[in-house]
Design a protein around this motif. Structure first.
Motif, PDB file in Angstrom:
ATOM      1  N   SER A  62      33.466  39.707  48.099  1.00 27.36           N
ATOM      2  CA  SER A  62      33.432  38.455  47.343  1.00 27.36           C
ATOM      3  C   SER A  62      32.690  38.697  46.038  1.00 27.36           C
ATOM      4  O   SER A  62      31.596  39.276  46.047  1.00 27.36           O
ATOM      5  CB  SER A  62      32.717  37.347  48.131  1.00 27.36           C
ATOM      6  OG  SER A  62      33.484  36.938  49.243  1.00 27.36           O
ATOM      7  N   SER A  66      30.859  33.535  44.337  1.00 26.73           N
ATOM      8  CA  SER A  66      32.187  33.122  44.790  1.00 26.73           C
ATOM      9  C   SER A  66      32.320  33.394  46.279  1.00 26.73           C
ATOM     10  O   SER A  66      31.730  34.342  46.801  1.00 26.73           O
ATOM     11  CB  SER A  66      33.276  33.886  44.029  1.00 26.73           C
ATOM     12  OG  SER A  66      34.560  33.610  44.566  1.00 26.73           O
ATOM     13  N   THR A  67      33.095  32.566  46.960  1.00 26.62           N
ATOM     14  CA  THR A  67      33.389  32.798  48.377  1.00 26.62           C
ATOM     15  C   THR A  67      34.796  33.348  48.570  1.00 26.62           C
ATOM     16  O   THR A  67      35.198  33.628  49.701  1.00 26.62           O
ATOM     17  CB  THR A  67      33.246  31.489  49.179  1.00 26.62           C
ATOM     18  OG1 THR A  67      34.132  30.498  48.639  1.00 26.62           O
ATOM     19  CG2 THR A  67      31.813  30.973  49.127  1.00 26.62           C
ATOM     20  N   ASN A  68      35.552  33.497  47.483  1.00 19.96           N
ATOM     21  CA  ASN A  68      36.888  34.089  47.585  1.00 19.96           C
ATOM     22  C   ASN A  68      36.784  35.538  48.041  1.00 19.96           C
ATOM     23  O   ASN A  68      35.785  36.218  47.787  1.00 19.96           O
ATOM     24  CB  ASN A  68      37.607  34.029  46.238  1.00 19.96           C
ATOM     25  CG  ASN A  68      38.062  32.635  45.883  1.00 19.96           C
ATOM     26  OD1 ASN A  68      38.221  31.785  46.754  1.00 19.96           O
ATOM     27  ND2 ASN A  68      38.275  32.385  44.597  1.00 19.96           N
ATOM     28  N   ARG A  69      37.831  36.015  48.694  1.00 15.20           N
ATOM     29  CA  ARG A  69      37.843  37.377  49.210  1.00 15.20           C
ATOM     30  C   ARG A  69      38.960  38.181  48.544  1.00 15.20           C
ATOM     31  O   ARG A  69      40.093  37.715  48.390  1.00 15.20           O
ATOM     32  CB  ARG A  69      38.045  37.378  50.726  1.00 15.20           C
ATOM     33  CG  ARG A  69      36.990  36.611  51.498  1.00 15.20           C
ATOM     34  CD  ARG A  69      35.633  37.280  51.400  1.00 15.20           C
ATOM     35  NE  ARG A  69      35.538  38.460  52.256  1.00 15.20           N
ATOM     36  CZ  ARG A  69      34.515  39.312  52.214  1.00 15.20           C
ATOM     37  NH1 ARG A  69      33.527  39.139  51.336  1.00 15.20           N
ATOM     38  NH2 ARG A  69      34.481  40.346  53.034  1.00 15.20           N
ATOM     39  N   THR A  95      40.933  32.630  50.530  1.00 11.73           N
ATOM     40  CA  THR A  95      39.882  31.615  50.545  1.00 11.73           C
ATOM     41  C   THR A  95      39.082  31.646  51.837  1.00 11.73           C
ATOM     42  O   THR A  95      38.214  30.806  52.050  1.00 11.73           O
ATOM     43  CB  THR A  95      40.485  30.214  50.352  1.00 11.73           C
ATOM     44  OG1 THR A  95      41.467  29.978  51.365  1.00 11.73           O
ATOM     45  CG2 THR A  95      41.138  30.101  48.978  1.00 11.73           C
ATOM     46  N   ASP A  96      39.395  32.623  52.705  1.00 10.43           N
ATOM     47  CA  ASP A  96      38.647  32.782  53.949  1.00 10.43           C
ATOM     48  C   ASP A  96      38.612  34.262  54.303  1.00 10.43           C
ATOM     49  O   ASP A  96      39.055  35.107  53.522  1.00 10.43           O
ATOM     50  CB  ASP A  96      39.268  31.954  55.088  1.00 10.43           C
ATOM     51  CG  ASP A  96      40.738  32.282  55.321  1.00 10.43           C
ATOM     52  OD1 ASP A  96      41.134  33.455  55.105  1.00 10.43           O
ATOM     53  OD2 ASP A  96      41.503  31.381  55.715  1.00 10.43           O
ATOM     54  N   SER A  97      38.080  34.590  55.479  1.00 13.46           N
ATOM     55  CA  SER A  97      37.923  35.992  55.879  1.00 13.46           C
ATOM     56  C   SER A  97      39.001  36.439  56.861  1.00 13.46           C
ATOM     57  O   SER A  97      38.758  37.289  57.714  1.00 13.46           O
ATOM     58  CB  SER A  97      36.540  36.199  56.501  1.00 13.46           C
ATOM     59  OG  SER A  97      36.368  35.340  57.617  1.00 13.46           O
ATOM     60  N   SER A 188      32.674  36.058  38.175  1.00 14.78           N
ATOM     61  CA  SER A 188      32.980  35.507  39.496  1.00 14.78           C
ATOM     62  C   SER A 188      34.472  35.485  39.796  1.00 14.78           C
ATOM     63  O   SER A 188      34.879  35.069  40.882  1.00 14.78           O
ATOM     64  CB  SER A 188      32.430  34.072  39.612  1.00 14.78           C
ATOM     65  OG  SER A 188      31.033  34.053  39.440  1.00 14.78           O
TER      66      SER A 188
END
Length: 267
Positions: A62, A66-69, A95-97, A188
Motif C-alpha cells: 500500500s 493509502s489503503t489501496n493494494r 481496495t482490499d487484501s 499516495s
C-alpha cells in the motif's frame, strides 16, 4: 476391524492430508521462500517472493497514506522508507487484501481481485506452453519460457518511475516505440502522472527530455558521445558513465552503477 485400528488408520490419513495441505500452502503462499511464480503457484496478498540474492522483493503493498493494494517490486531488507521501483496495477488498484498475482491460462502474468476480475495483465502472445516468472537480482521481473528460458516479457521494458542499473531508455525514430519513465500521480497514488522522462532524437542527435504532458519541461542538451552537454559536471559526477548505442534507427541509453549498491534514479 477393531475400533483402535480404525482410529489409527484415520489418524495417519489425517496427518498425511494436513502435511500435504501445509506443503501446498507453503508452495503457493509462502513469504520470500522462492523467486519464481509458475502456472501452479501464485502470490496471494500479503505473501511475497524474493530474488535469489535477496536484493529485491515482489508482492502486494500500500502506498503512503493509502489503503489501496498494488503489486510492486521494492528493495529488500530496506527498513525505511520503502522504495517501490515498479508497480503492476498502477492504474487499477485493489481496495482490499483479496488480490492474487498469478499466471493465467493464456500464459500471461495477471493481477486478480478476490472475485477473479482482471485488474492487470502483461498482455502478450506466446507459443510457449509452459511459462514461469522470476524476480531477478537486478530488480527485473521476467516472464519466460520455462524450458528455453527465452524472455517473453520483462518489467525493465515496461518501467514506471525508477531507472535501475541494467535498464535502458530506448526510442525508435521510425516506429516511435519508446522505453521511458512515467511519474506517479502523487506519493499516495502510483497511477500514471503528468511527467515522463525519455530520449528524444532530432537530426540523429539524441538528448534526454522530461515532458509535462505533451510540453517539454527540461532538456539534457545533446549527447556528444560521452555526456549530455547541458548537464553541468556530468563527466565527474556520474563516474560509472553512460553508454549510448544506435541500431537501425533505434537509440539505447544505459548507465552503469556500482554492482555492490542498490541504486537507481527516480522521476
Amino acid at each position: 476391524m477393531k475400533p483402535e485400528k480404525l482410529l489409527s488408520f484415520s489418524t495417519h490419513h489425517l496427518l498425511l492430508l494436513l502435511l500435504l495441505s501445509f506443503s501446498y500452502f507453503c508452495t503457493r503462499f509462502s513469504s520470500g521462500s522462492t523467486d519464481t511464480i509458475t502456472s501452479t503457484t501464485s502470490i496471494k496478498d500479503p505473501a511475497t517472493i524474493v530474488s535469489k540474492a535477496n536484493s529485491f522483493q515482489l508482492g502486494f503493498f500500500s502506498p503512503a497514506n493509502s489503503t489501496n493494494r498494488h503489486v510492486g517490486i521494492w528493495f529488500n531488507n530496506q527498513i525505511s522508507p520503502q522504495t517501490i521501483v515498479w508497480v503492476a496495477n498502477r492504474d487499477n488498484p485493489l481496495t482490499d487484501s483479496s488480490g492474487i498475482f498469478t499466471i493465467s491460462e493464456d500464459g500471461n502474468l495477471v493481477v486478480l481481485d478476490g472475485n477473479h476480475n482482471l485488474l492487470w495483465s502483461t498482455n502478450v502472445s506466446s507459443s510457449a506452453t509452459n511459462v514461469s516468472a522470476r524476480i531477478l537480482d537486478s530488480g527485473n521481473l521476467v516472464l519466460e519460457d520455462s524450458a528455453s528460458k527465452m524472455v517473453i516479457w520483462q518489467s525493465f521494458k515496461n518501467p514506471c518511475d525508477v531507472f535501475l542499473a541494467s535498464m535502458e531508455f530506448m526510442t525508435n525514430t521510425r516506429t516511435n516505440e519508446k522505453i521511458q519513465l512515467t511519474s506517479w500521480n502523487n506519493p499516495s497514488d502510483p497511477s500514471m502522472g503528468s511527467f515522463s522522462l525519455g530520449l528524444h532524437v532530432l537530426h540523429n542527435i539524441p538528448e534526454g527530455v522530461v515532458w509535462n504532458g505533451q510540453k517539454t519541461y527540461w532538456r539534457s542538451g545533446p549527447w556528444n558521445g560521452q555526456i549530455f552537454i547541458g548537464i553541468p559536471n556530468m563527466d565527474s559526477t556520474y563516474l560509472s558513465g553512460y553508454t549510448l548505442d544506435i541500431d537501425d534507427q533505434t537509440y539505447y541509453l544505459s548507465a552503469t552503477f556500482n554492482e555492490d549498491e542498490n541504486f537507481g534514479y527516480c522521476l
